[in-house]
Scaffold this motif. Structure first.
Motif, mmCIF file in Angstrom:
data_model
loop_
_atom_site.group_PDB
_atom_site.id
_atom_site.type_symbol
_atom_site.label_atom_id
_atom_site.label_comp_id
_atom_site.label_asym_id
_atom_site.label_seq_id
_atom_site.Cartn_x
_atom_site.Cartn_y
_atom_site.Cartn_z
ATOM 1 N N THR A 80 3.910 34.394 51.142
ATOM 2 C CA THR A 80 4.122 33.549 49.968
ATOM 3 C C THR A 80 4.370 34.501 48.794
ATOM 4 O O THR A 80 4.362 35.720 48.974
ATOM 5 N N LYS A 81 4.563 33.959 47.617
ATOM 6 C CA LYS A 81 4.775 34.813 46.447
ATOM 7 C C LYS A 81 3.559 35.672 46.138
ATOM 8 O O LYS A 81 3.673 36.777 45.646
ATOM 9 N N GLU A 82 2.372 35.124 46.462
ATOM 10 C CA GLU A 82 1.135 35.802 46.096
ATOM 11 C C GLU A 82 0.511 36.643 47.206
ATOM 12 O O GLU A 82 -0.168 37.615 46.935
ATOM 13 N N GLN A 83 0.703 36.245 48.458
ATOM 14 C CA GLN A 83 -0.065 36.908 49.512
ATOM 15 C C GLN A 83 0.628 36.875 50.862
ATOM 16 O O GLN A 83 1.546 36.107 51.094
ATOM 17 N N HIS A 84 0.118 37.734 51.752
ATOM 18 C CA HIS A 84 0.540 37.758 53.151
ATOM 19 C C HIS A 84 -0.538 37.027 53.950
ATOM 20 O O HIS A 84 -1.720 37.328 53.829
ATOM 21 N N ILE A 85 -0.123 36.080 54.777
ATOM 22 C CA ILE A 85 -1.071 35.285 55.560
ATOM 23 C C ILE A 85 -0.771 35.494 57.027
ATOM 24 O O ILE A 85 0.389 35.446 57.457
ATOM 25 N N GLU A 86 -1.814 35.715 57.798
ATOM 26 C CA GLU A 86 -1.697 35.873 59.245
ATOM 27 C C GLU A 86 -2.916 35.226 59.887
ATOM 28 O O GLU A 86 -3.985 35.825 59.961
ATOM 29 N N GLN A 87 -2.748 33.979 60.337
ATOM 30 C CA GLN A 87 -3.856 33.237 60.945
ATOM 31 C C GLN A 87 -3.331 32.046 61.733
ATOM 32 O O GLN A 87 -2.138 31.800 61.778
ATOM 33 N N THR A 88 -4.264 31.311 62.321
ATOM 34 C CA THR A 88 -3.899 30.121 63.092
ATOM 35 C C THR A 88 -3.693 28.944 62.151
ATOM 36 O O THR A 88 -4.240 28.929 61.047
ATOM 37 N N PRO A 89 -2.930 27.933 62.581
ATOM 38 C CA PRO A 89 -2.748 26.745 61.731
ATOM 39 C C PRO A 89 -4.064 26.006 61.497
ATOM 40 O O PRO A 89 -5.003 26.111 62.284
ATOM 41 N N GLN A 90 -4.104 25.257 60.414
ATOM 42 C CA GLN A 90 -5.286 24.459 60.066
ATOM 43 C C GLN A 90 -5.612 23.462 61.167
ATOM 44 O O GLN A 90 -6.760 23.198 61.463
ATOM 45 N N LEU A 91 -4.599 22.906 61.772
ATOM 46 C CA LEU A 91 -4.779 21.887 62.800
ATOM 47 C C LEU A 91 -3.749 22.119 63.892
ATOM 48 O O LEU A 91 -2.557 22.190 63.621
ATOM 49 N N HIS A 92 -4.224 22.276 65.124
ATOM 50 C CA HIS A 92 -3.334 22.515 66.259
ATOM 51 C C HIS A 92 -3.890 21.791 67.467
ATOM 52 O O HIS A 92 -5.083 21.842 67.737
ATOM 53 N N VAL A 93 -3.031 21.100 68.199
ATOM 54 C CA VAL A 93 -3.451 20.358 69.386
ATOM 55 C C VAL A 93 -2.764 20.961 70.598
ATOM 56 O O VAL A 93 -1.545 21.163 70.602
ATOM 57 N N SER A 94 -3.554 21.272 71.627
ATOM 58 C CA SER A 94 -3.021 21.808 72.878
ATOM 59 C C SER A 94 -3.189 20.781 73.979
ATOM 60 O O SER A 94 -4.029 19.897 73.899
ATOM 61 N N SER A 95 -2.401 20.929 75.025
ATOM 62 C CA SER A 95 -2.525 20.049 76.184
ATOM 63 C C SER A 95 -2.949 20.880 77.388
ATOM 64 O O SER A 95 -2.968 22.107 77.333
ATOM 65 N N ASP A 96 -3.266 20.204 78.483
ATOM 66 C CA ASP A 96 -3.630 20.929 79.700
ATOM 67 C C ASP A 96 -2.474 21.759 80.230
ATOM 68 O O ASP A 96 -2.687 22.758 80.910
ATOM 69 N N LEU A 97 -1.257 21.361 79.932
ATOM 70 C CA LEU A 97 -0.109 22.145 80.375
ATOM 71 C C LEU A 97 -0.071 23.511 79.710
ATOM 72 O O LEU A 97 0.486 24.459 80.264
ATOM 73 N N ASP A 98 -0.679 23.634 78.523
ATOM 74 C CA ASP A 98 -0.692 24.906 77.818
ATOM 75 C C ASP A 98 -1.519 25.965 78.544
ATOM 76 O O ASP A 98 -1.351 27.151 78.290
ATOM 77 N N LYS A 99 -2.412 25.554 79.432
ATOM 78 C CA LYS A 99 -3.200 26.531 80.180
ATOM 79 C C LYS A 99 -2.341 27.316 81.172
ATOM 80 O O LYS A 99 -2.650 28.451 81.503
ATOM 81 N N PHE A 100 -1.264 26.704 81.649
ATOM 82 C CA PHE A 100 -0.476 27.298 82.709
ATOM 83 C C PHE A 100 0.812 27.951 82.212
ATOM 84 O O PHE A 100 1.484 28.625 82.974
ATOM 85 N N ARG A 101 1.154 27.743 80.963
ATOM 86 C CA ARG A 101 2.400 28.275 80.435
ATOM 87 C C ARG A 101 2.226 29.708 79.967
ATOM 88 O O ARG A 101 1.162 30.117 79.545
ATOM 89 N N SER A 102 3.297 30.445 80.007
ATOM 90 C CA SER A 102 3.308 31.801 79.476
ATOM 91 C C SER A 102 3.886 31.757 78.068
ATOM 92 O O SER A 102 4.966 31.227 77.849
ATOM 93 N N PHE A 103 3.176 32.312 77.129
ATOM 94 C CA PHE A 103 3.603 32.254 75.740
ATOM 95 C C PHE A 103 4.131 33.592 75.235
ATOM 96 O O PHE A 103 4.487 33.710 74.075
ATOM 97 N N LYS A 104 4.180 34.605 76.109
ATOM 98 C CA LYS A 104 4.627 35.929 75.667
ATOM 99 C C LYS A 104 6.053 35.902 75.142
ATOM 100 O O LYS A 104 6.398 36.650 74.247
ATOM 101 N N LYS A 105 6.878 35.007 75.686
ATOM 102 C CA LYS A 105 8.276 34.936 75.236
ATOM 103 C C LYS A 105 8.385 34.383 73.812
ATOM 104 O O LYS A 105 9.394 34.562 73.154
ATOM 105 N N ASN A 106 7.345 33.713 73.320
ATOM 106 C CA ASN A 106 7.373 33.127 71.976
ATOM 107 C C ASN A 106 6.939 34.094 70.883
ATOM 108 O O ASN A 106 7.124 33.803 69.702
ATOM 109 N N ILE A 107 6.328 35.215 71.256
ATOM 110 C CA ILE A 107 5.880 36.173 70.244
ATOM 111 C C ILE A 107 7.108 36.751 69.549
ATOM 112 O O ILE A 107 8.062 37.185 70.169
ATOM 113 N N GLY A 108 7.081 36.712 68.229
ATOM 114 C CA GLY A 108 8.213 37.150 67.417
ATOM 115 C C GLY A 108 9.167 36.031 67.056
ATOM 116 O O GLY A 108 10.079 36.219 66.262
#
Length: 162
Positions: A80-108
């Motif tokens: 933002t104009k004032e700061q650098h932020i690096e954290q998880t979203p305030q609210l995030h919902v996962s499903s059971d399918l997220d346990k089996f997926r590979s997320f390495k391709k999403n980094i970046g």
């Protein structure tokens, strides 16, 4: 002092009452937990309404994922104009399918987000609106069941001594 910034006063009061009734009369914990769940759902619904109306649309990058019992929550970095932020979203919902997926391709990967102009650390992923509402409705229904069962036992409509 960091503890008081992380938790609201009503969360601390609910926790103290919950622990007290765990040892005094356990069945009171059911409606107490259900009302806490409903209260948090209403709080998050109001936050979502506010952020959809007043939030600033921005983009960020997924830098990593946090594991929470098999579910993965993205860690987003943005400026933002004032700061650098690096954290998880305030609210995030996962499903059971997220346990089996590979997320390495999403980094970046660049993602769209909405952040609170007053407090940029409170943000949500802009394209996850429907799954967030589904998760909140599910938690609301579970809270209602806890209240009904707890009050049913306390008022004698449900007999647990048989």
């Amino acid at each position: 002092m960091n503890f008081l910034k992380k938790y609201n006063l009503y969360e601390i009061i609910f926790f103290v009452l919950f622990v007290f009734f765990m040892f005094y009369k356990l069945i009171v914990c059911f409606p107490l937990l259900g009302s806490f769940m409903i209260f948090k759902v209403i709080d998050y619904f109001l936050f979502l309404k506010y952020i959809k109306k007043n939030g600033i649309r921005h983009s960020g990058k997924i830098v990593s994922y946090e594991n929470d019992r098999g579910y993965k929550t993205p860690v987003i970095a943005f400026e933002t104009k004032e700061q650098h932020i690096e954290q998880t979203p305030q609210l995030h919902v996962s499903s059971d399918l997220d346990k089996f997926r590979s997320f390495k391709k999403n980094i970046g990967k660049t993602v769209s987000l909405l952040y609170d102009p007053k407090n940029p650390e409170k943000f949500i992923l802009a394209n996850k609106g429907e799954s967030i509402y589904f998760g909140l409705i599910l938690v609301f229904l579970v809270g209602v069941v806890f209240i009904i069962v707890g009050l049913g036992v306390l008022l004698g409509y449900i007999n647990t001594t048989e």
